[in-house]
Design a protein around this motif. Structure first.
Motif, mmCIF file in Angstrom:
data_model
loop_
_atom_site.group_PDB
_atom_site.id
_atom_site.type_symbol
_atom_site.label_atom_id
_atom_site.label_comp_id
_atom_site.label_asym_id
_atom_site.label_seq_id
_atom_site.Cartn_x
_atom_site.Cartn_y
_atom_site.Cartn_z
ATOM 1 N N GLU A 366 68.616 35.454 33.576
ATOM 2 C CA GLU A 366 67.307 36.056 33.831
ATOM 3 C C GLU A 366 66.849 36.981 32.712
ATOM 4 N N GLY A 367 67.769 37.421 31.874
ATOM 5 C CA GLY A 367 67.389 38.258 30.752
ATOM 6 C C GLY A 367 67.230 39.723 31.090
ATOM 7 N N LYS A 368 67.564 40.115 32.310
ATOM 8 C CA LYS A 368 67.428 41.530 32.672
ATOM 9 C C LYS A 368 68.387 41.859 33.808
ATOM 10 N N LEU A 369 68.773 43.126 33.876
ATOM 11 C CA LEU A 369 69.666 43.596 34.934
ATOM 12 C C LEU A 369 69.471 45.093 35.111
ATOM 13 N N ASN A 370 69.167 45.489 36.336
ATOM 14 C CA ASN A 370 69.145 46.902 36.703
ATOM 15 C C ASN A 370 70.461 47.202 37.417
ATOM 16 N N TYR A 371 71.339 47.920 36.739
ATOM 17 C CA TYR A 371 72.681 48.127 37.265
ATOM 18 C C TYR A 371 72.842 49.469 37.978
ATOM 19 N N GLU A 372 71.761 50.141 38.256
ATOM 20 C CA GLU A 372 71.850 51.437 38.945
ATOM 21 C C GLU A 372 72.492 51.255 40.330
ATOM 22 N N GLY A 373 73.552 51.999 40.593
ATOM 23 C CA GLY A 373 74.235 51.932 41.879
ATOM 24 C C GLY A 373 75.157 50.742 42.039
#
Length: 544
Positions: A366-373
């Protein structure tokens, strides 16, 4: 059961109940879970005493086979015929005399699942066999209308073009012999002879020769085997080989080999994930990135960037895995970047030690990752329990790594000192530093490649997962071939704004198998497949 206990102690039980007598002249030996004795002793014993049956001969004990005795169907009056001389090798032998009965005396095989951690019944030794893998040909650009064809003698009639370059890529973790021996508990289901390198390498080479890929991306390539056997053998087949050994004292590494007739080498770019000045990066994994120029006489073509890696295995260290992946992507970005600002087509292979649908896998596609938490052990999807797992820190890696959250190398710019009326005050400089710090603390990772996976990871008719690796502990997918999709395939896809030169079209792929398929031939490795991973293979077309 009395007879069984006697056999385990090296005794047989008298037919008429007159007590015990030594069953073998010499002590029997244990080979895995099966008790063995040299054939001369066993033949003499079988000939002179009433032994039930020899049902099958699945392997060899040195030069003599070790038998499995059945506890069914054979009468006490039947004696096995002396059909062969001692020390003659046999693989399978089925004796089925006519005078069958329900009477028997002993069962010599000790393959009983009692101890915790033993393989379930589905993983018990199976007969030797070959699982066929078919080519799946893909002809349509529209994913919803993609047509998969079975294995045929001739390929499908795909769209043809005068200006095209077709090539094939294999990704294969060939299982380092040292790692095999250091992790022998993973191969308890295997017969010992199939685990020897002298048996395994000819099988691996046979597979490589059979599929005849234009590009090979190999993982777990042991250094001494690479120098003595692997590289000379592949060079004799027309390959040019590049190799990057793991750092530290690790015995293996990654190799990329390509056919002289198809490509010329533009650059070699090894990537070491170990950094002595960064405590997070204390592991010895590596990557290798090549820039290859297709050999086409009729027209100029863009280069193709081929990357190969083997990420850290540890399921609970997702922070290291993501950082290693970011380092590989930064190197790919540097190598694949063209003078006009575009990126050449990319093929990224390897053992990523992550399962389909995991955050790491999704980040690649997907080209993106929000890894918060995000728990550290959930990154690769291999760890089922999140108990006791810490959350990924923000940012994951320190600034001195020199890689941005966009997975590209940061250019260290030194500010120019010029005396002007608009010089920045000390307060303004502090405000700028605060803004930069806040930007770097973002929990969003990005990359600018439009990557697709060659495989769908599930069988469309059943939804059963495909498997790329199988041993005593697990059967999952961790190996992948990712590639730059054509422009038509990336509409609305993250990173679609990045210009590609041409792009790759997936023509065909070699089908994968289910876990059940693999256990019908005793899992991996076996007599025909000499690694605990399956080779992945894809055919691409570069439109010029």
């Amino acid at each position: 059961m009395e007879a069984w206990r006697c056999v385990r102690k090296g005794y047989g039980h008298c037919v008429v109940g007159r007590g015990r007598y030594p069953m073998f002249p010499h002590h029997s030996r244990s080979l895995g879970r099966d008790w063995t004795t040299p054939w001369e002793n066993l033949q003499r014993c079988c000939w002179n005493r009433h032994i039930s049956s020899c049902m099958r001969w699945p392997g060899h004990y040195y030069q003599a086979p070790y038998p499995y005795f059945s506890s069914r169907y054979f009468s006490l009056n039947w004696r096995p015929p002396c059909l062969f001389e001692s020390r003659t090798q046999f693989q399978y032998c089925n004796w089925r005399p006519d005078n069958l009965s329900q009477t028997s005396l002993i069962h010599l095989s000790s393959y009983v699942m009692n101890a915790e951690g033993d393989e379930p019944s589905s993983k018990r030794r199976k007969h030797q066999g070959v699982i066929k893998r078919n080519w799946e040909y893909i002809c349509s650009h529209d994913k919803e209308k993609t047509k998969i064809l079975g294995d045929k003698n001739v390929g499908p009639k795909c769209e043809d073009s005068e200006n095209k370059f077709d090539f094939s890529v294999m990704s294969y973790n060939i299982l380092s012999q040292d790692l095999l021996e250091d992790n022998s508990h993973l191969y308890r289901h295997c017969r010992r002879p199939v685990l020897h390198w002298s048996f395994r390498f000819p099988n691996i080479l046979k597979e490589i020769k059979h599929f005849d890929a234009d590009v090979l991306c190999l993982q777990e390539v042991q250094e001494d085997h690479y120098g003595a056997e692997i590289r000379p053998s592949l060079e004799s087949l027309g390959y040019h080989c590049e190799y990057k050994m793991r750092t530290g004292r690790k015995p293996d590494g990654c190799a990329i080999c390509f056919k002289h007739s198809k490509f010329s080498l533009l650059s070699v770019n090894p990537v070491e994930f170990f950094r002595p000045d960064i405590s997070l990066l204390d592991r010895d994994n590596v990557g290798l990135v090549l820039l290859l120029q297709p050999k086409i006489a009729c027209a100029a073509s863009p280069a193709i960037c081929v990357a190969n890696t083997h990420l850290l295995y540890n399921p609970r260290r997702g922070d290291i895995k993501l950082t290693q992946l970011a380092m590989l992507l930064a190197e790919i970005s540097s190598v694949a970047h063209q003078k006009d600002g575009s990126f050449c087509p990319i093929v990224m292979c390897g053992d990523f030690n992550s399962v389909p649908g995991s955050p790491l896998y999704s980040f690649i596609k997907e080209g993106k990752l929000n890894y918060e938490g995000l728990p550290i052990g959930k990154v690769s999807g291999q760890e089922q329990s999140s108990r006791g797992q810490r959350i990924l820190s923000i940012p994951i890696w320190p600034p001195n790594l020199g890689i941005s959250q966009n997975c590209v190398y940061e250019v260290q710019q030194v500010p120019k000192v010029e005396k002007t009326d608009s010089d920045l005050t000390q307060t303004q400089l502090k405000q700028t530093e605060v803004l930069v710090t806040a930007e770097k603390l973002s929990s969003n990772l990005q990359h600018h490649f439009s990557l697709s996976s060659v495989y769908s990871h599930y069988f469309p008719d059943t939804g059963i997962p495909e498997v790329t690796t199988c041993h005593s502990r697990s059967a999952i997918t961790v190996d992948y071939i990712f590639y730059s999709a054509e422009k038509e395939d990336v509409a609305g896809h993250p990173g679609a704004e990045v210009a590609l030169v041409g792009g790759l079209k997936l023509l065909a792929r070699l089908s994968l198998l289910t876990e059940q398929d693999l256990w019908t031939v005793n899992g991996l490795p076996n007599e025909n497949n000499s690694s605990d991973h399956l080779p992945l293979l894809a055919k691409f077309r570069l439109e010029l």
